[in-house]
Design an enzyme around this catalytic site. Sequence first.
Site, PDB file in Angstrom:
ATOM      1  N   GLY A 718      79.423 -13.319  32.469  1.00 55.98           N
ATOM      2  CA  GLY A 718      79.992 -14.641  32.683  1.00 55.98           C
ATOM      3  C   GLY A 718      79.090 -15.462  33.570  1.00 55.98           C
ATOM      4  O   GLY A 718      78.182 -14.955  34.208  1.00 55.98           O
ATOM      5  N   PHE A 722      77.971 -20.247  41.229  1.00 55.13           N
ATOM      6  CA  PHE A 722      76.628 -20.247  41.784  1.00 55.13           C
ATOM      7  C   PHE A 722      75.695 -19.299  41.074  1.00 55.13           C
ATOM      8  O   PHE A 722      74.603 -19.042  41.537  1.00 55.13           O
ATOM      9  CB  PHE A 722      76.679 -19.872  43.265  1.00 55.13           C
ATOM     10  CG  PHE A 722      77.353 -20.909  44.090  1.00 55.13           C
ATOM     11  CD1 PHE A 722      78.526 -20.615  44.747  1.00 55.13           C
ATOM     12  CD2 PHE A 722      76.820 -22.171  44.189  1.00 55.13           C
ATOM     13  CE1 PHE A 722      79.141 -21.580  45.513  1.00 55.13           C
ATOM     14  CE2 PHE A 722      77.442 -23.138  44.952  1.00 55.13           C
ATOM     15  CZ  PHE A 722      78.608 -22.846  45.612  1.00 55.13           C
ATOM     16  N   GLY A 723      76.096 -18.709  39.968  1.00 51.12           N
ATOM     17  CA  GLY A 723      75.171 -17.798  39.319  1.00 51.12           C
ATOM     18  C   GLY A 723      75.809 -17.096  38.152  1.00 51.12           C
ATOM     19  O   GLY A 723      76.911 -17.433  37.735  1.00 51.12           O
ATOM     20  N   VAL A 725      76.796 -13.400  36.105  1.00 50.23           N
ATOM     21  CA  VAL A 725      77.156 -12.015  36.376  1.00 50.23           C
ATOM     22  C   VAL A 725      76.775 -11.160  35.172  1.00 50.23           C
ATOM     23  O   VAL A 725      77.092 -11.498  34.032  1.00 50.23           O
ATOM     24  CB  VAL A 725      78.666 -11.885  36.647  1.00 50.23           C
ATOM     25  CG1 VAL A 725      79.002 -10.450  37.010  1.00 50.23           C
ATOM     26  CG2 VAL A 725      79.068 -12.812  37.765  1.00 50.23           C
ATOM     27  N   LYS A 740      75.784  -9.819  40.292  1.00 50.62           N
ATOM     28  CA  LYS A 740      75.876 -11.284  40.334  1.00 50.62           C
ATOM     29  C   LYS A 740      74.557 -11.828  40.842  1.00 50.62           C
ATOM     30  O   LYS A 740      74.164 -11.575  41.970  1.00 50.62           O
ATOM     31  CB  LYS A 740      77.017 -11.706  41.242  1.00 50.62           C
ATOM     32  CG  LYS A 740      77.129 -13.195  41.415  1.00 50.62           C
ATOM     33  CD  LYS A 740      78.533 -13.577  41.807  1.00 50.62           C
ATOM     34  CE  LYS A 740      78.535 -14.587  42.917  1.00 50.62           C
ATOM     35  NZ  LYS A 740      79.865 -14.806  43.446  1.00 50.62           N
ATOM     36  N   ASP A 849      89.509 -19.355  47.368  1.00 53.54           N
ATOM     37  CA  ASP A 849      89.362 -19.649  45.936  1.00 53.54           C
ATOM     38  C   ASP A 849      90.117 -18.640  45.084  1.00 53.54           C
ATOM     39  O   ASP A 849      89.576 -18.052  44.165  1.00 53.54           O
ATOM     40  CB  ASP A 849      87.872 -19.678  45.574  1.00 53.54           C
ATOM     41  CG  ASP A 849      87.615 -20.394  44.252  1.00 53.54           C
ATOM     42  OD1 ASP A 849      88.541 -21.074  43.759  1.00 53.54           O
ATOM     43  OD2 ASP A 849      86.510 -20.275  43.717  1.00 53.54           O
TER      44      ASP A 849
END
Length: 976
Positions: A718, A722-723, A725, A740, A849
């Site tokens: 996914g 910020f990046g 995985v 990640k 979050d």
Amino acid sequence: MDLLESCPLFLLTSIVLAVLLQLGSGIPHVAGSEHGRNETDRLGLLAFKAEITSDPFGSLNSWNQSLHFCQWTGVTCGRRHQRVIVLNLDDRKLAGPISPHVGNLSFLRKLKLGNNSLSHEIPQEIGRLKRLQILLLHQNSFTGEIPANISGCLDLTAINFSRNSLGGKIPVELGSLSKLKYLLIDTNNLTGSVPPTLGNLSSLIIFVAEINNISGSIPDVLGGLTNLEGLGLGQNRLVGTIPLSIFNLSSLRSFNMIWNQLQGSLPSSLGNTLPNLEEFSIGRNLFTGCIPDSLSNASKLVRLEMGSNKFTGKIPSLEKLYDLLQLSLPNNYLGVGEAGDLDFLSSLTNATYLSYMDVRTNNLGGMLTESIGNLSSYLSELLLADNKISGIIPPSMRKLVNLQRILLFSNQFTGNIPIDLWNLQKLNIVSIRDNRLFGNIPSSLENLTLLYALYLDENNFHGSIPPSLGKCHRLESLSFGINNLSGTIPQELATLSSLLFMNLSQNQLSGSVPLEVGNLKNLEALDLSENMLSGQIPSTLGSCVKLTFLYMEGNLFWGSLPSSLRDLRGFEVIDLSRNRFSGKIPDYFEGFVFLRKLNLSFNDFEGAVPERGLFKVATGVSMEGNDKLCGGIPELQLHSCNSEGLRRNRFTFSLKVIVATIVGLLGLILVLFFLYLYWFKKTKKASSFRVFGNSFMKLSYQSLLKATDGFSQDNLLGIGGFGSVYKGILDQGDRVVAVKVLNLQFRGASKSFIAECNALKSIRHRNLVKVLTACSSVDCNGNDFKALVYEFMVNGSLEKWLHPNENENEVSEDSRSLSFLERLNIAIDVACALDYLHHYGPEPIVHCDLKPGNILLDDELTGHVGDFGIARFLPTVTYESGNQSSSIGVKGSIGYAAPEYGMGSEVSTSGDVYSYGILLLEMFTGKRPTDHMFSDSLNLHNFAKMAFSEQVASIADSTLFQQKKIIYSSRPYKTH
Ligand SMILES: *[C@@H]1O[C@H](CO)[C@@H](O)[C@H](O)[C@H]1NC(C)=O
Ligand SMILES: *[C@@H]1O[C@H](CO)[C@@H](O)[C@H](O)[C@H]1NC(C)=O
Ligand SMILES: *[C@@H]1O[C@H](CO)[C@@H](O)[C@H](O)[C@H]1NC(C)=O
């Protein structure tokens, strides 16, 4: 400046800057004026303003009736005709779509909206701006495709769409923009191939399309772009060979094709036909053949990056590359393993600014000569590891005063480490592991105050461990295993509170473990195995609260296990075998939930074996060779513990102790002595490393690259904030992990990495995703690389389970939905995790979050809360609420973030509780808080409230009522 800012190529900046100055000089005059039509522009601008949903700096406040629109912020009009010719709103944090009405600003020459948060599609109407010359929309959140009709803006000289989320193909129509000089479309999600029509862009100077999903081969016709100075197609899926015509573009200054599947060899005349090259980056492809000798003629080269290909042969002389800063050739088959392979090093003495040299993992032989000291004194990284280099480490290396990282491991170096090397005060990582070095470890090490990793294992060092090491206050990893070190463990070592990992195994150390060991508050792995250490385990070890791996096997330790170890609940592996430990097996081992290996064999333990926790299963626990143990599960085949038998045992116990002490100590010392002399010496090199035994090497960039099969798309799980995985399989093959990779190009990614590391370093709970390790390194391309490695969660995120239809391609055939009970259990899991974060961790942590995408399910569908990228530690962060209202995004996701966050209120645990409430509603209604049905007044919260309590069934997730399959739950209903 705007083009420049987002330009990802290494050297393009200077080129772009130069030409932009040219572009920017003077606003063009337009002959004649059109009376009456200037109202169109005012209305167009107002329509633009009307679509903007967020303007935190108030940039558009001046856009009102009281001021003529030509005076509005960001607007420039032509001097005589009062029409808008420039709209420049770069860097204003504006959000919302671009109004199609900008298409009415028909005199517009420059539209500059870079680095905002603009979204939706780029309006087709921009194609009507026939006078447009410069169109800069980089670094926004635009989606959709590149509008093909901008090909009608025939005056365009610069297009920058970098760093958006644009998809689709590069429109073939762009080929008609014959004045186009700059085309920057990198860092999007473009697909398809490079259209050959781009070969018509005869004015093109820079073409950058890296970091996309572009496939196919590179069209031949690009070789006709004789003005081309920068060509960047790295990080795509290009195949085939590079057309020869491109190697004849003598104007080329920057050439970047890294990380594709390009093949073929380089033309031997390369350095002659590309005399202006400053960057040549083709790493991570499938190139073969030699590095052409002519390369040295490309004398302007600053950066040469050809790592991870299949290049063979000798590295040629690079003597004319005076400007070279970075030489990166790792992971090839360079060299023939003989003298002469390292001649290129002495050819680099005139490269005055060389700062990075990486030729790791090749086939380079021969000896390092004293000429290495003549390399640039700016050299900060010297990476020669994993070759066949022999001879001594030349003392002249002391002249390389800026060295920070020396990796010489896995070569055939011999002799002493020159004493001067330890005066290189900037050193922070030194690995000389796996060579044939001998001599003492000098006490002058203490000068290395910046050192944080020192690996000297697998050599023949002797003498004692210098106590002065205690002055290297930053030391995190210390590995001296498999040498001939003797003497005691200096207590000064135990003052290094920064230490995470200490390996002193397979030496001849004696004496006891210093009591001061309790100071090692950050210690995660301690390996003292196969020495001649004695004494009891100091109870102070119980203060090393992060201890996860403890190896003490093959020593002369005795006594019972201290009760203070009870608190070290993070243990994964404990090996105490082959010692003289006695007493009962403490039952606190039962409560160590992460423990997967406990080896107590060949000791003198007595009494009943615990039966819970790890002891429930026969695998993972070894207890053989402890004759006085009884009970336990039947698989252990121990005799049962009836009390009489025990008493009799006790009677003979003291006698046995005396005999054992005399015979055992004498015998064991002798036996061990011989074992060390003969057996271990011979099998030295064959001994295998442990999971954590060599953390720095094991989870290098390279090993993660390997684990994820080159970060292949097949392993992509996914893409997040910020990046990306990836699923990865670690070297040993028995551990599946999720990796990640932070995209450091995104602002805040580095910060997010640090937040996540800090959060995860200090917490542990069964309902939190476990981070196995972090990797902060430099990739083949020399860029910073940061990644976090997590336990892999087989069942993916809760999000996928709650909304299977939206993720159809990701769900397996078995796309069943979660039962009521399963949802309830997951909700309890999440509550436990939050409770822990808020109340029981070392410091209260606010997750910030919480949403279904951040809740991951393991094979038993147990919920684990993950993604601590924006977590906050409450006591350490003081908020200036004044300037925070502008960064709502930082505090969570729309729909789940507490409303008060939107008003700039402080982060608090109540915010998480709000998100949890939304999460519960979503889990049982199957509706996202962002569902279309919710508008101004109706939201998920009052939607549920209205139905309560008579009509609850009407809002419950309908799949809860259509469970055709057998309700599956391997877990009982939880009560905690
Ligand atoms: C439109 O142009 C006329 C003449 O050039 C000028 O007098 C008038 O102020 C302009 N109106 C606006 C709104 O700029
Ligand atoms: C990129 O495009 C591909 C194919 O069009 C799509 O499957 C994928 O979801 C897109 N990725 C992103 C991050 O938009
Ligand atoms: C370096 O430059 C000097 C002076 O220009 C020259 O004499 C010498 O041969 C050069 N060395 C190498 C290795 O090119």
